[in-house]
Design a protein around this motif. Structure first.
Motif, PDB file in Angstrom:
ATOM      1  N   HIS A   2       0.837  -1.190   0.000  1.00 36.96           N
ATOM      2  CA  HIS A   2       0.000   0.000   0.000  1.00 36.96           C
ATOM      3  C   HIS A   2       0.878   1.248   0.000  1.00 36.96           C
ATOM      4  O   HIS A   2       1.922   1.295   0.660  1.00 36.96           O
ATOM      5  CB  HIS A   2      -0.929  -0.010   1.215  1.00 36.96           C
ATOM      6  CG  HIS A   2      -2.041   0.960   1.060  1.00 36.96           C
ATOM      7  ND1 HIS A   2      -1.931   2.275   1.443  1.00 36.96           N
ATOM      8  CD2 HIS A   2      -3.276   0.817   0.528  1.00 36.96           C
ATOM      9  CE1 HIS A   2      -3.049   2.906   1.167  1.00 36.96           C
ATOM     10  NE2 HIS A   2      -3.888   2.037   0.617  1.00 36.96           N
ATOM     11  N   SER A   4       0.690   4.007   1.398  1.00 38.81           N
ATOM     12  CA  SER A   4       0.938   4.684   2.671  1.00 38.81           C
ATOM     13  C   SER A   4       2.123   4.085   3.430  1.00 38.81           C
ATOM     14  O   SER A   4       2.591   4.669   4.403  1.00 38.81           O
ATOM     15  CB  SER A   4      -0.318   4.688   3.548  1.00 38.81           C
ATOM     16  OG  SER A   4      -0.680   3.369   3.878  1.00 38.81           O
ATOM     17  N   PHE A  25       3.197  -0.043  -5.729  1.00 42.21           N
ATOM     18  CA  PHE A  25       2.391   0.600  -4.702  1.00 42.21           C
ATOM     19  C   PHE A  25       0.979   0.822  -5.222  1.00 42.21           C
ATOM     20  O   PHE A  25       0.778   1.160  -6.376  1.00 42.21           O
ATOM     21  CB  PHE A  25       3.033   1.939  -4.304  1.00 42.21           C
ATOM     22  CG  PHE A  25       4.393   1.769  -3.687  1.00 42.21           C
ATOM     23  CD1 PHE A  25       4.523   1.380  -2.368  1.00 42.21           C
ATOM     24  CD2 PHE A  25       5.534   1.976  -4.436  1.00 42.21           C
ATOM     25  CE1 PHE A  25       5.768   1.208  -1.796  1.00 42.21           C
ATOM     26  CE2 PHE A  25       6.792   1.815  -3.875  1.00 42.21           C
ATOM     27  CZ  PHE A  25       6.902   1.425  -2.549  1.00 42.21           C
ATOM     28  N   TRP A  26       0.008   0.618  -4.347  1.00 42.13           N
ATOM     29  CA  TRP A  26      -1.381   0.844  -4.700  1.00 42.13           C
ATOM     30  C   TRP A  26      -2.019   1.755  -3.658  1.00 42.13           C
ATOM     31  O   TRP A  26      -1.508   1.911  -2.552  1.00 42.13           O
ATOM     32  CB  TRP A  26      -2.141  -0.470  -4.849  1.00 42.13           C
ATOM     33  CG  TRP A  26      -2.218  -1.300  -3.595  1.00 42.13           C
ATOM     34  CD1 TRP A  26      -1.235  -2.081  -3.059  1.00 42.13           C
ATOM     35  CD2 TRP A  26      -3.333  -1.434  -2.725  1.00 42.13           C
ATOM     36  NE1 TRP A  26      -1.667  -2.682  -1.915  1.00 42.13           N
ATOM     37  CE2 TRP A  26      -2.955  -2.309  -1.683  1.00 42.13           C
ATOM     38  CE3 TRP A  26      -4.617  -0.909  -2.720  1.00 42.13           C
ATOM     39  CZ2 TRP A  26      -3.828  -2.665  -0.650  1.00 42.13           C
ATOM     40  CZ3 TRP A  26      -5.480  -1.272  -1.699  1.00 42.13           C
ATOM     41  CH2 TRP A  26      -5.081  -2.143  -0.687  1.00 42.13           C
ATOM     42  N   GLU A  27      -3.138   2.362  -4.016  1.00 46.01           N
ATOM     43  CA  GLU A  27      -3.842   3.284  -3.134  1.00 46.01           C
ATOM     44  C   GLU A  27      -5.292   2.858  -3.004  1.00 46.01           C
ATOM     45  O   GLU A  27      -5.784   2.060  -3.784  1.00 46.01           O
ATOM     46  CB  GLU A  27      -3.748   4.704  -3.679  1.00 46.01           C
ATOM     47  CG  GLU A  27      -2.327   5.222  -3.710  1.00 46.01           C
ATOM     48  CD  GLU A  27      -2.233   6.655  -4.214  1.00 46.01           C
ATOM     49  OE1 GLU A  27      -3.285   7.262  -4.516  1.00 46.01           O
ATOM     50  OE2 GLU A  27      -1.101   7.160  -4.285  1.00 46.01           O
ATOM     51  N   GLU A  29      -8.786   1.464  -0.772  1.00 47.39           N
ATOM     52  CA  GLU A  29      -9.154   0.444   0.211  1.00 47.39           C
ATOM     53  C   GLU A  29      -9.089  -0.978  -0.345  1.00 47.39           C
ATOM     54  O   GLU A  29      -8.977  -1.922   0.412  1.00 47.39           O
ATOM     55  CB  GLU A  29     -10.559   0.723   0.757  1.00 47.39           C
ATOM     56  CG  GLU A  29     -10.667   2.049   1.503  1.00 47.39           C
ATOM     57  CD  GLU A  29      -9.685   2.157   2.659  1.00 47.39           C
ATOM     58  OE1 GLU A  29      -9.634   1.239   3.490  1.00 47.39           O
ATOM     59  OE2 GLU A  29      -8.952   3.172   2.723  1.00 47.39           O
ATOM     60  N   GLU A  30      -9.188  -1.109  -1.659  1.00 46.96           N
ATOM     61  CA  GLU A  30      -9.156  -2.438  -2.285  1.00 46.96           C
ATOM     62  C   GLU A  30      -8.375  -2.362  -3.588  1.00 46.96           C
ATOM     63  O   GLU A  30      -8.375  -1.339  -4.264  1.00 46.96           O
ATOM     64  CB  GLU A  30     -10.565  -2.946  -2.583  1.00 46.96           C
ATOM     65  CG  GLU A  30     -11.402  -3.177  -1.360  1.00 46.96           C
ATOM     66  CD  GLU A  30     -12.769  -3.765  -1.694  1.00 46.96           C
ATOM     67  OE1 GLU A  30     -13.101  -3.927  -2.891  1.00 46.96           O
ATOM     68  OE2 GLU A  30     -13.505  -4.062  -0.744  1.00 46.96           O
ATOM     69  N   LEU A  31      -7.746  -3.485  -3.913  1.00 48.01           N
ATOM     70  CA  LEU A  31      -7.036  -3.618  -5.186  1.00 48.01           C
ATOM     71  C   LEU A  31      -7.447  -4.952  -5.798  1.00 48.01           C
ATOM     72  O   LEU A  31      -7.170  -6.013  -5.226  1.00 48.01           O
ATOM     73  CB  LEU A  31      -5.522  -3.582  -4.977  1.00 48.01           C
ATOM     74  CG  LEU A  31      -4.667  -3.891  -6.210  1.00 48.01           C
ATOM     75  CD1 LEU A  31      -4.829  -2.793  -7.258  1.00 48.01           C
ATOM     76  CD2 LEU A  31      -3.210  -4.043  -5.815  1.00 48.01           C
ATOM     77  N   ARG A  41      -7.432  -3.461   2.322  1.00 46.85           N
ATOM     78  CA  ARG A  41      -6.743  -2.793   3.425  1.00 46.85           C
ATOM     79  C   ARG A  41      -7.665  -2.796   4.642  1.00 46.85           C
ATOM     80  O   ARG A  41      -8.733  -2.204   4.623  1.00 46.85           O
ATOM     81  CB  ARG A  41      -6.382  -1.366   3.031  1.00 46.85           C
ATOM     82  CG  ARG A  41      -5.573  -0.657   4.100  1.00 46.85           C
ATOM     83  CD  ARG A  41      -5.075   0.647   3.597  1.00 46.85           C
ATOM     84  NE  ARG A  41      -6.114   1.655   3.740  1.00 46.85           N
ATOM     85  CZ  ARG A  41      -5.864   2.920   4.036  1.00 46.85           C
ATOM     86  NH1 ARG A  41      -4.628   3.344   4.164  1.00 46.85           N
ATOM     87  NH2 ARG A  41      -6.848   3.764   4.155  1.00 46.85           N
ATOM     88  N   SER A  48      -2.017   0.533   7.035  1.00 48.54           N
ATOM     89  CA  SER A  48      -2.154  -0.048   5.693  1.00 48.54           C
ATOM     90  C   SER A  48      -2.139  -1.579   5.684  1.00 48.54           C
ATOM     91  O   SER A  48      -2.134  -2.181   4.616  1.00 48.54           O
ATOM     92  CB  SER A  48      -1.018   0.462   4.821  1.00 48.54           C
ATOM     93  OG  SER A  48       0.215   0.080   5.391  1.00 48.54           O
ATOM     94  N   SER A  50      -2.969  -5.215   5.217  1.00 47.19           N
ATOM     95  CA  SER A  50      -3.921  -5.713   4.225  1.00 47.19           C
ATOM     96  C   SER A  50      -4.036  -7.224   4.269  1.00 47.19           C
ATOM     97  O   SER A  50      -3.159  -7.913   4.786  1.00 47.19           O
ATOM     98  CB  SER A  50      -3.481  -5.283   2.819  1.00 47.19           C
ATOM     99  OG  SER A  50      -3.401  -3.888   2.732  1.00 47.19           O
TER     100      SER A  50
END
Length: 148
Positions: A2, A4, A25-27, A29-31, A41, A48, A50
């Motif tokens: 994440h 963050s 990196f991802w941003e 709440e969900e990927l 997350r 962060s 997850s």
């Protein structure tokens, strides 16, 4: 990882030209990683922290949750705990567990849960076990089992 948590990354991959990060990196709440894999997350040890939800495991077409150190199944086999630091036995505060509880409630049912160790798993009806464990944890923090 994440976004963050990006500030925790201290090494670059020097083998690449030009040097780059070893991480994606991802941003949010969900990927959605694939049609059957989703990273969610939840928070916990880090804001962060997850989990990985596999909605359709090939051996039985049932959902599985991989939790890392966010949710730890305990030796009993039906309960789990929520700790800020498992090695130091420091618990998470109630507001973090309440947030995790809401996010787990919103997930589809998952039958199995695998924690960070080969001995940490819940086999069968795992979502209900997590929900019951979270409520039990919150009740304990509130003093329910100690006369309050």
């Amino acid at each position: 990882m994440h976004a963050s948590d990006k500030h925790w990354v201290t090494r670059k991959d020097e083998s690449r030209n030009p040097p780059s990060s070893r991480y994606s990196f991802w941003e949010g709440e969900e990927l959605q990683v694939s049609p059957s894999l989703k990273v969610v997350r939840l928070g916990g040890h880090f804001p962060s922290s997850s989990v990985l939800l596999w909605t359709s495991a090939p051996q039985d077409d049932k959902a599985v949750l991989f939790t890392g150190d966010t949710i730890l199944p305990v030796p009993h086999g039906r309960w789990c705990s929520f700790m800020y630091s498992f090695p130091n036995l420091l618990p998470l505060p109630d507001f973090v567990v309440e947030s995790i509880l809401k996010k787990i409630t919103a997930l589809p049912a998952f039958d199995r849960l695998y924690g960070p160790f080969s001995s940490s798993s819940i086999q069968g009806n795992a979502k209900d076990a997590v929900l019951e464990s979270a409520q039990r944890y919150l009740d304990s923090l509130a003093g329910k089992y100690h006369g309050k």
